[in-house]
Design a protein around this motif. Structure first.
Motif, mmCIF file in Angstrom:
data_model
loop_
_atom_site.group_PDB
_atom_site.id
_atom_site.type_symbol
_atom_site.label_atom_id
_atom_site.label_comp_id
_atom_site.label_asym_id
_atom_site.label_seq_id
_atom_site.Cartn_x
_atom_site.Cartn_y
_atom_site.Cartn_z
ATOM 1 N N PRO A 192 0.843 -1.200 0.000
ATOM 2 C CA PRO A 192 0.000 0.000 0.000
ATOM 3 C C PRO A 192 0.879 1.252 0.000
ATOM 4 N N ILE A 193 0.380 2.320 -0.600
ATOM 5 C CA ILE A 193 1.162 3.555 -0.701
ATOM 6 C C ILE A 193 1.595 4.045 0.678
ATOM 7 N N ALA A 194 0.709 3.923 1.666
ATOM 8 C CA ALA A 194 1.056 4.374 3.019
ATOM 9 C C ALA A 194 2.246 3.597 3.569
ATOM 10 N N SER A 195 2.311 2.301 3.252
ATOM 11 C CA SER A 195 3.425 1.484 3.734
ATOM 12 C C SER A 195 4.718 1.835 3.009
ATOM 13 N N VAL A 196 4.613 2.151 1.710
ATOM 14 C CA VAL A 196 5.803 2.582 0.966
ATOM 15 C C VAL A 196 6.384 3.844 1.594
ATOM 16 N N TRP A 197 5.511 4.811 1.879
ATOM 17 C CA TRP A 197 5.989 6.042 2.491
ATOM 18 C C TRP A 197 6.492 5.807 3.905
ATOM 19 N N ALA A 198 5.934 4.812 4.593
ATOM 20 C CA ALA A 198 6.427 4.474 5.930
ATOM 21 C C ALA A 198 7.880 3.997 5.863
ATOM 22 N N VAL A 199 8.199 3.182 4.829
ATOM 23 C CA VAL A 199 9.575 2.720 4.656
ATOM 24 C C VAL A 199 10.496 3.893 4.345
ATOM 25 N N VAL A 200 10.036 4.787 3.466
ATOM 26 C CA VAL A 200 10.851 5.945 3.104
ATOM 27 C C VAL A 200 11.102 6.824 4.321
ATOM 28 N N ILE A 201 10.036 7.110 5.071
ATOM 29 C CA ILE A 201 10.192 7.946 6.272
ATOM 30 C C ILE A 201 11.090 7.262 7.288
ATOM 31 N N GLN A 202 10.954 5.943 7.424
ATOM 32 C CA GLN A 202 11.798 5.197 8.348
ATOM 33 C C GLN A 202 13.269 5.393 8.019
ATOM 34 N N GLN A 203 13.614 5.287 6.746
ATOM 35 C CA GLN A 203 15.010 5.433 6.346
ATOM 36 C C GLN A 203 15.499 6.863 6.526
ATOM 37 N N VAL A 204 14.648 7.833 6.242
ATOM 38 C CA VAL A 204 15.029 9.236 6.440
ATOM 39 C C VAL A 204 15.265 9.519 7.921
ATOM 40 N N VAL A 205 14.357 9.037 8.766
ATOM 41 C CA VAL A 205 14.512 9.231 10.216
ATOM 42 C C VAL A 205 15.789 8.562 10.699
ATOM 43 N N LEU A 206 16.074 7.356 10.190
ATOM 44 C CA LEU A 206 17.285 6.651 10.582
ATOM 45 C C LEU A 206 18.532 7.458 10.238
ATOM 46 N N VAL A 207 18.574 7.985 9.015
ATOM 47 C CA VAL A 207 19.742 8.764 8.591
ATOM 48 C C VAL A 207 19.879 10.031 9.434
ATOM 49 N N VAL A 208 18.776 10.750 9.617
ATOM 50 C CA VAL A 208 18.820 11.985 10.392
ATOM 51 C C VAL A 208 19.290 11.709 11.825
ATOM 52 N N ALA A 209 18.747 10.658 12.433
ATOM 53 C CA ALA A 209 19.116 10.337 13.812
ATOM 54 C C ALA A 209 20.589 9.952 13.912
ATOM 55 N N VAL A 210 21.049 9.079 13.030
ATOM 56 C CA VAL A 210 22.438 8.623 13.092
ATOM 57 C C VAL A 210 23.403 9.773 12.825
ATOM 58 N N VAL A 211 23.115 10.562 11.790
ATOM 59 C CA VAL A 211 24.005 11.676 11.457
ATOM 60 C C VAL A 211 24.029 12.702 12.583
ATOM 61 N N ALA A 212 22.874 12.987 13.171
ATOM 62 C CA ALA A 212 22.825 13.953 14.269
ATOM 63 C C ALA A 212 23.603 13.461 15.482
ATOM 64 N N VAL A 213 23.409 12.193 15.837
ATOM 65 C CA VAL A 213 24.114 11.635 16.996
ATOM 66 C C VAL A 213 25.618 11.590 16.736
ATOM 67 N N VAL A 214 26.006 11.115 15.559
ATOM 68 C CA VAL A 214 27.429 11.028 15.232
ATOM 69 C C VAL A 214 28.065 12.419 15.212
ATOM 70 N N THR A 215 27.368 13.399 14.636
ATOM 71 C CA THR A 215 27.899 14.758 14.598
ATOM 72 C C THR A 215 28.105 15.317 15.994
ATOM 73 N N ALA A 216 27.110 15.106 16.860
ATOM 74 C CA ALA A 216 27.230 15.593 18.236
ATOM 75 C C ALA A 216 28.384 14.912 18.975
ATOM 76 N N LEU A 217 28.525 13.603 18.785
ATOM 77 C CA LEU A 217 29.590 12.878 19.477
ATOM 78 C C LEU A 217 30.972 13.225 18.918
ATOM 79 N N ILE A 218 31.052 13.453 17.605
ATOM 80 C CA ILE A 218 32.327 13.864 17.025
ATOM 81 C C ILE A 218 32.723 15.247 17.554
ATOM 82 N N TRP A 219 31.768 16.141 17.623
ATOM 83 C CA TRP A 219 32.029 17.479 18.166
ATOM 84 C C TRP A 219 32.477 17.389 19.617
ATOM 85 N N LEU A 220 31.775 16.533 20.388
ATOM 86 C CA LEU A 220 32.138 16.339 21.782
ATOM 87 C C LEU A 220 33.537 15.750 21.909
#
Length: 209
Positions: A89-117
């Motif tokens: 279903p289209i909603a599930s396709v977008w759920a996968v896309v949003i999941q991957q975007v959230v994953l990237v944003v979270a990982v990059v944000a955490v890694v950036t903060a820890l690298i800065w620290l």
């Protein structure tokens, strides 16, 4: 007449510690690049919406596995499996896309903060307002990602179940471990408190004779 001196907020660290911190930063950057790459590949694979593979959780659902003598089927209980769906279903396709975007944003944000620290610590700056904010930011984003990524994954898997079973198989499961979430929140709060106290003590020592 007594004179006052300001405490130096920098603390010396050993060369070995500095090398370890720089290696940690390099590893963090590599992880962020790898997660971004895999997320983009996943989105590219899902968007055509043909024969989509979805990781789905199960609640001890019985299934047959060829693990007996000479490959004889044996009943097992599924905890998770990969479902290949002709079309989500289209909603599930977008759920996968949003999941991957959230994953990237979270990982990059955490890694950036820890690298800065880590960079600040490698330069001898341990307890300061910036480091306290970085610790709190990394912890908060990690907790949000820990909850959001499986949440959107569950939305995708529910769509896969609906398609394959024609809405006759109810398998709505939330895969987030509440104990791990609470424990993670406790650790984040503890680290934030430690850095806040260290920052305050550092500030209070300034101006001592």
């Amino acid at each position: 007449m007594a004179t006052t001196t300001h405490a130096n907020p920098r603390h010396s660290i050993t060369r070995a510690d500095a090398v370890s911190l720089w290696l940690f930063m390099a590893a963090g950057a590599a992880i962020a690049v790898w997660v971004t790459w895999t997320a983009v590949a996943r989105i590219i694979a899902v968007l055509p919406n043909r024969d989509v593979a979805v990781l789905a959780p199960f609640a001890g659902t019985p299934a047959e596995a060829p693990i007996g003598p000479d490959g004889a089927p044996v009943t097992v209980e599924l905890e998770q499996a990969v479902l290949t769906v002709p079309e989500l279903p289209i909603a599930s396709v977008w759920a996968v896309v949003i999941q991957q975007v959230v994953l990237v944003v979270a990982v990059v944000a955490v890694v950036t903060a820890l690298i800065w620290l880590s960079r600040n610590v490698a330069r001898g700056v341990v307890f300061c307002r910036t480091n306290t904010v970085l610790v709190a930011t990394a912890g908060t984003v990690a907790l949000l990602g820990y909850f959001a990524v499986p949440f959107f994954g569950n939305m995708a898997s529910n769509g896969a179940f609906a398609v394959l079973s024609e809405h006759t198989f109810n398998n709505v499961i939330m895969t987030v471990d509440p104990f791990a979430l609470v424990l993670g929140a406790f650790v984040v709060a503890l680290l934030g408190t430690v850095f806040a106290i260290g920052e305050r003590l550092q500030r209070d020592t300034e101006g001592l004779i």
